[in-house]
Scaffold this active site. Structure first.
Site, PDB file in Angstrom:
ATOM      1  N   ARG A  51       0.849  -1.191   0.000  1.00 20.53           N
ATOM      2  CA  ARG A  51       0.000   0.000   0.000  1.00 20.53           C
ATOM      3  C   ARG A  51       0.882   1.237   0.000  1.00 20.53           C
ATOM      4  O   ARG A  51       1.253   1.739   1.061  1.00 20.53           O
ATOM      5  CB  ARG A  51      -0.905   0.001   1.235  1.00 20.53           C
ATOM      6  CG  ARG A  51      -1.799  -1.229   1.354  1.00 20.53           C
ATOM      7  CD  ARG A  51      -2.578  -1.196   2.652  1.00 20.53           C
ATOM      8  NE  ARG A  51      -3.435  -2.353   2.803  1.00 20.53           N
ATOM      9  CZ  ARG A  51      -4.217  -2.572   3.861  1.00 20.53           C
ATOM     10  NH1 ARG A  51      -4.207  -1.697   4.861  1.00 20.53           N
ATOM     11  NH2 ARG A  51      -4.976  -3.645   3.930  1.00 20.53           N
ATOM     12  N   ASP A  53       1.941   5.087  -0.152  1.00 20.10           N
ATOM     13  CA  ASP A  53       1.290   6.295   0.345  1.00 20.10           C
ATOM     14  C   ASP A  53       0.981   7.264  -0.790  1.00 20.10           C
ATOM     15  O   ASP A  53       1.416   7.082  -1.924  1.00 20.10           O
ATOM     16  CB  ASP A  53       2.199   7.003   1.360  1.00 20.10           C
ATOM     17  CG  ASP A  53       2.413   6.188   2.621  1.00 20.10           C
ATOM     18  OD1 ASP A  53       1.553   5.347   2.945  1.00 20.10           O
ATOM     19  OD2 ASP A  53       3.443   6.410   3.289  1.00 20.10           O
ATOM     20  N   TYR A 112      12.544  -0.671  -1.701  1.00 21.77           N
ATOM     21  CA  TYR A 112      12.194   0.733  -1.938  1.00 21.77           C
ATOM     22  C   TYR A 112      13.465   1.544  -2.147  1.00 21.77           C
ATOM     23  O   TYR A 112      14.521   1.235  -1.573  1.00 21.77           O
ATOM     24  CB  TYR A 112      11.446   1.315  -0.744  1.00 21.77           C
ATOM     25  CG  TYR A 112       9.986   0.946  -0.651  1.00 21.77           C
ATOM     26  CD1 TYR A 112       8.996   1.774  -1.205  1.00 21.77           C
ATOM     27  CD2 TYR A 112       9.579  -0.202   0.021  1.00 21.77           C
ATOM     28  CE1 TYR A 112       7.651   1.448  -1.106  1.00 21.77           C
ATOM     29  CE2 TYR A 112       8.230  -0.536   0.124  1.00 21.77           C
ATOM     30  CZ  TYR A 112       7.278   0.292  -0.436  1.00 21.77           C
ATOM     31  OH  TYR A 112       5.951  -0.029  -0.338  1.00 21.77           O
ATOM     32  N   ARG A 200       9.404   6.241   4.900  1.00 24.13           N
ATOM     33  CA  ARG A 200       9.531   7.690   5.015  1.00 24.13           C
ATOM     34  C   ARG A 200       9.949   8.108   6.421  1.00 24.13           C
ATOM     35  O   ARG A 200      10.690   9.081   6.601  1.00 24.13           O
ATOM     36  CB  ARG A 200       8.213   8.344   4.616  1.00 24.13           C
ATOM     37  CG  ARG A 200       7.891   8.176   3.125  1.00 24.13           C
ATOM     38  CD  ARG A 200       6.450   8.534   2.821  1.00 24.13           C
ATOM     39  NE  ARG A 200       6.162   9.907   3.179  1.00 24.13           N
ATOM     40  CZ  ARG A 200       4.921  10.379   3.347  1.00 24.13           C
ATOM     41  NH1 ARG A 200       3.876   9.571   3.213  1.00 24.13           N
ATOM     42  NH2 ARG A 200       4.742  11.643   3.646  1.00 24.13           N
TER      43      ARG A 200
END
Length: 247
Positions: A51, A53, A112, A200
């Site tokens: 999921r 952001d 990522y 993040r």
């Protein structure tokens, strides 16, 4: 016969409120579901590998759906979907898989990348975060090394997230300069799973380490027993990419 299919796709997340369907915002999952349902002439649910952001991009996202009928021509369906989808979403492949395969739960590793640059560059501004202070990347890599292994990452998880466990196994976490681009760096992190907002928050915390605002000892304490308020602020989403999902 009901057949399960994997879709591999890429998207620019700038115009979307993340991957997952939102009550008050446009999502990648919603747009993809609408296109697939139209082409298959039946409402079709889609399950993603993760999921992302709001504003976050994916060079590789994997999703699955099921269809009751003759085996679909994946090449032709991908072609038709790309004709229908907006230009910021691209389907790369559609293949049949065993029904035991699950886009989210069968994934063993996700990677990522987060980009930042320290020199003003108009060609990076949409996909890299511009910072205006010096960073000690050597100590940031020392901090990143503390993240590797199986650990509780509750301190990097957005509050109110409904998950059974906050344990993740991080196999890689490091900063490297981007070849050919002066002043740009990329943070790579790979794990078996990620929590909501985790990458993040990790990057924001390592930025604090690189600015010497928190010590290595404080970082270790935050990892050991800290809460979300003890970690750094979340960095902007536009510089984050989901780059790979492995099964």
């Amino acid at each position: 016969m009901v057949q399960r299919y994997f879709i591999t796709l890429a998207y620019d997340g700038t115009a979307y409120h993340g991957w997952q369907v939102q009550p008050n915002g446009r999502s990648v999952q919603e747009v993809l579901r609408q296109a697939l349902s139209l082409l298959l002439s039946t409402p079709t649910d889609i399950v993603g590998a993760g999921r992302t952001d709001a504003g976050v991009h994916a060079r590789m996202m994997v999703a699955h759906f099921e269809h009751d009928g003759p085996v679909l021509d994946g090449v032709q369906l991908a072609y038709r979907m790309n004709r229908l989808l907006p230009r910021d979403i691209a389907v790369e492949s559609i293949i049949p898989v065993d029904r035991e395969m699950h886009a989210r739960f069968s994934a063993t590793k996700r990677t990522y990348h987060y980009y930042l640059h320290t020199c003003k560059n108009p060609f990076l501004r949409h996909y890299s975060w511009e910072v205006h202070y010096p960073l000690d990347f050597e100590i940031m890599n020392q901090g990143a090394a503390l993240l590797t292994g199986e650990k509780d990452f509750a301190c990097f998880c957005k509050s109110g997230t409904d998950v059974k466990t906050t344990i993740c196994n991080v196999s890689e976490a490091c900063w490297k300069p981007v070849d050919g681009t002066e002043g740009q760096w990329v943070f790579t992190i790979s794990a078996n799973r990620f929590l909501r907002n985790m990458v993040r928050a990790v990057v924001g915390t390592l930025i604090d380490v690189g600015r010497h605002r928190i010590t290595m000892e404080q970082l270790e304490q935050t990892l050991g027993k800290g809460t979300r308020s003890d970690a750094g602020e979340s960095v902007p989403g536009h510089a984050l990419f989901l780059d790979a999902v492995e099964y």
